[in-house]
Design an enzyme around this catalytic site. Sequence first.
Site, PDB file in Angstrom:
ATOM      1  N   GLY A 396       0.815  -1.207   0.000  1.00 54.60           N
ATOM      2  CA  GLY A 396       0.000   0.000   0.000  1.00 54.60           C
ATOM      3  C   GLY A 396       0.848   1.257   0.000  1.00 54.60           C
ATOM      4  N   ARG A 397       1.947   1.208   0.742  1.00 54.72           N
ATOM      5  CA  ARG A 397       2.837   2.370   0.774  1.00 54.72           C
ATOM      6  C   ARG A 397       3.474   2.615  -0.587  1.00 54.72           C
ATOM      7  NH1 ARG A 397       4.928  -0.075   5.814  1.00 54.72           N
ATOM      8  NH2 ARG A 397       3.869   0.923   7.555  1.00 54.72           N
ATOM      9  N   VAL A 518      -1.705   8.310   7.344  1.00 52.60           N
ATOM     10  CA  VAL A 518      -2.145   6.917   7.261  1.00 52.60           C
ATOM     11  C   VAL A 518      -1.016   5.982   6.842  1.00 52.60           C
ATOM     12  CG1 VAL A 518      -4.509   7.589   6.772  1.00 52.60           C
ATOM     13  CG2 VAL A 518      -2.943   7.172   4.880  1.00 52.60           C
ATOM     14  N   GLU A 519      -1.234   4.696   7.124  1.00 51.87           N
ATOM     15  CA  GLU A 519      -0.284   3.620   6.820  1.00 51.87           C
ATOM     16  C   GLU A 519       1.105   3.921   7.382  1.00 51.87           C
ATOM     17  OE1 GLU A 519      -0.392   1.653   3.100  1.00 51.87           O
ATOM     18  OE2 GLU A 519      -2.488   2.092   2.743  1.00 51.87           O
ATOM     19  N   GLY A 520       1.131   4.382   8.613  1.00 52.52           N
ATOM     20  CA  GLY A 520       2.373   4.734   9.274  1.00 52.52           C
ATOM     21  C   GLY A 520       2.606   6.230   9.185  1.00 52.52           C
TER      22      GLY A 520
END
Length: 842
Positions: A396-397, A518-520
């Site tokens: 995703g990243r 988001v996502e970290g």
Amino acid sequence: MMTLIVVAGALVVAWLLAYLGAPLWVWTTGAALGTAALLATQAIGVAATVILGVVLAVMLLLNIVPLRRALLTRPIFGVFKKVLPEMSSTEREAIEAGESWWEAELFQGRPKWNRLLDFNYTELTSEERSFLSNECEEVCKLVDDWKTEFEDKDLSPAVWKYIREKRFLAMLIGKEFGGLGFSARAQSEVVTKLATKSIALAVTVMVPNSLGPGELLVKYGTDAQRKQWLPGLIDGSEIPCFGLTGPEVGSDATAMPDTGVVEVGEHEGKPTLGLRLNFSKRWITLAPVATVVGLAFKLKDPQGLLREYLRKNAAADVAKDGLEQGPKDGEYGITCALIPAKHPGVSIGRRHYPGSAFMNGPIFGHDVFIPIDWIIGGPKMAGHGWRMLVECLSAGRGISLPALATAAGQASYRMTGAYSRIRRQFKVAVGKFEGVQEATGRIAGYTYTLEAMRLLSASAVDHCTPSVVTGIAKYHMTEIMRKVLIDAMDVFSGRGIQQGPRNPLAQAYKSVPIAITVEGANILTRNLMIFGQGAIRSHAYVLDEMEAARTGDVKKFDRLLFAHLGSAVNRAVRAFTHGLTGAVFARSPKAGITAPYFKKMEHLSASLSFLADMTMGVLGGELKRKERLSARLGDVLSQLYIASSVLRFYIANGERENEASHLRWAMDNALAEAGKALEEFLRNFPVRPVAWLMRLVTLPLGNPYQPVADKLNGEVAEQMLEPGDLRDRLSHLVFRNGGKNDPISILEHAFDLLIDAEEPYVKYFKAAAKNQLDGEHIADKLRDAVKKNIITAEEAKRVEEYDAARFDAILTDDFSKEYLTGDFSPEQRAEIIEFSAHQRVA
């Protein structure tokens, strides 16, 4: 004299051996021959002979491995084990998840450039290209972004229906299951295009295609789970979400308090081995409309029921997959399960509103009982959720968030270029002012950088699971997104801050924190992940040395240690040589404009490798707490990756002449940022004598990497104002077919008319500014300009058409009190769209 010649020759030979990375036996042979030569020529006395004899004896000793291991390696091994930082099982899984890729070459000091140049971008299939040209265009046409964000706070029913029917939510699910089976690059381009129209649309589509039940089922699910859930996820009858974060846990998923306890309960009227879940999740995208919930929790088996189940029923599968039958203490750790949203005990809370209209909200569960088979992958995958999540988050990243960033870059490039040529202040197009060009030049250079990074990172995800590279892409691309949008807002000024249907920037600007968080969260990604994970995963020896220490393998540790020491000496000498000579002896796989950049990157790569070794050796486990130091080393690695992306992009595009300025801007900026990170690292290193040594080795003549020059920044700013293939290529994913009321279409229409009418318009404008034309309104003045032979009648027609479009393009929205307080009737809406006719004075 002879002594000086021999000593000088010995130093040159030693330098060459170190620079080339010669093995220990070559050094020993060279030392023996050098000593023999000195003795034969009687160039040294007794004291020097004794010293050289001792040195040679030590070198010979180091070549006798059993003796070396007993006398040197074992004591070092004991110290290493003591200073080695403790690593939790979740940290170990995070480090081991995914694969190392190009970042490993950059980290090791001597990049194999052909590995980069031989890497091919993923080619889009005809089906993927068709989807971009048709389905993506159609769904963008269905979206009224202002209505979505301000009035409805949701996508329209027509849009929801369309993305379900056309399988937008199943792009990553393979064709063998009935999904679209798109490549990572195709997913990236879909999300980028959608984001140029609507952030809410893009996020709605991207989340199920990054961290979502679909990907987890495809990669880890059992056949029964896939059969049960995938058809609905593909046809849109099931809407997924994934519950990871919560009130007590954000970026650190390992701190989650949510639990699942193994017990025997009742399911469908029968006694069943299962899990009793209690959880509270927040900030979960698609939760308010989800029909199926992916859930992460900490699994506990205090009675040993699951362990016994695995022993009896899953021994064959466990042995086949190399999985243990469960920890003896019953603490399995993070586990993932799939639960129907309407399952007893599960409740979906009210919506969050994170600055955009995509669905987001909390999920709660109290005493929720589920069968053990609902664990994703079945009971044997109990406790393996963290690795599953890290690998899925990594993808995703590398796809979703870089796509949002690229959308901001491409849209800002196209819109700001058009607006700064259309908008005139002090009788000059604002894009011609040097102060404005400082901002527009950055937009141009960063847009080039973003597209280069997007292509390389998404294509990398198609080939492997590059966890460090995707962390770099997520952090730096979303930070660049923030810079680009700030610059674009500065250029648009009042036109940008007045929200409404005409504003092409405000929603993207408001949504920046979403991508940052988001996502970290970016602070965590930069300070803990990029170097913390990259130094261990990408280093040639460190991870293996740690494993050897953990398992007590002295033989393996000995081999690794001395290879590591040899590498460190080699990188130090190479870094110093390149720093002293301006990297003239470094290698480049290409001639021409790119050659100096390849060479400078080799200097930075060698410097990074040397600094990382010195830092880990001096600070040891303390480095985990020196986040700012590790972040700066991570910045050097990141900028090397960014520069690699740019070089690959330029070369893949055929090294076009009209891209050269953008290449130079992006490369100069990346190298300057790397040099700045080096400077800040050395200035703040706590052990000052070591810092002085590291500075001498890496930057012996000072920092040679300087920011982008004003002249170059002006060149790319000027190019951004011009129509042509460069502008089209750097904004090729921007949706531009939104109709006459779409904010991008309004700007595009005016820009196109300007290009056609600019020459006569400038003639007219200058005459009007000098009060040479009679009349109150533009139509009167144009007739007078024709009468006075300043422009022709045909030119006057073009000028009049353009000027009407120009005025329309610079207008902002206004609203009635009723509308702003919630009266969204058609009459109120029409007033917003049609009011511009009343705005003009002359």
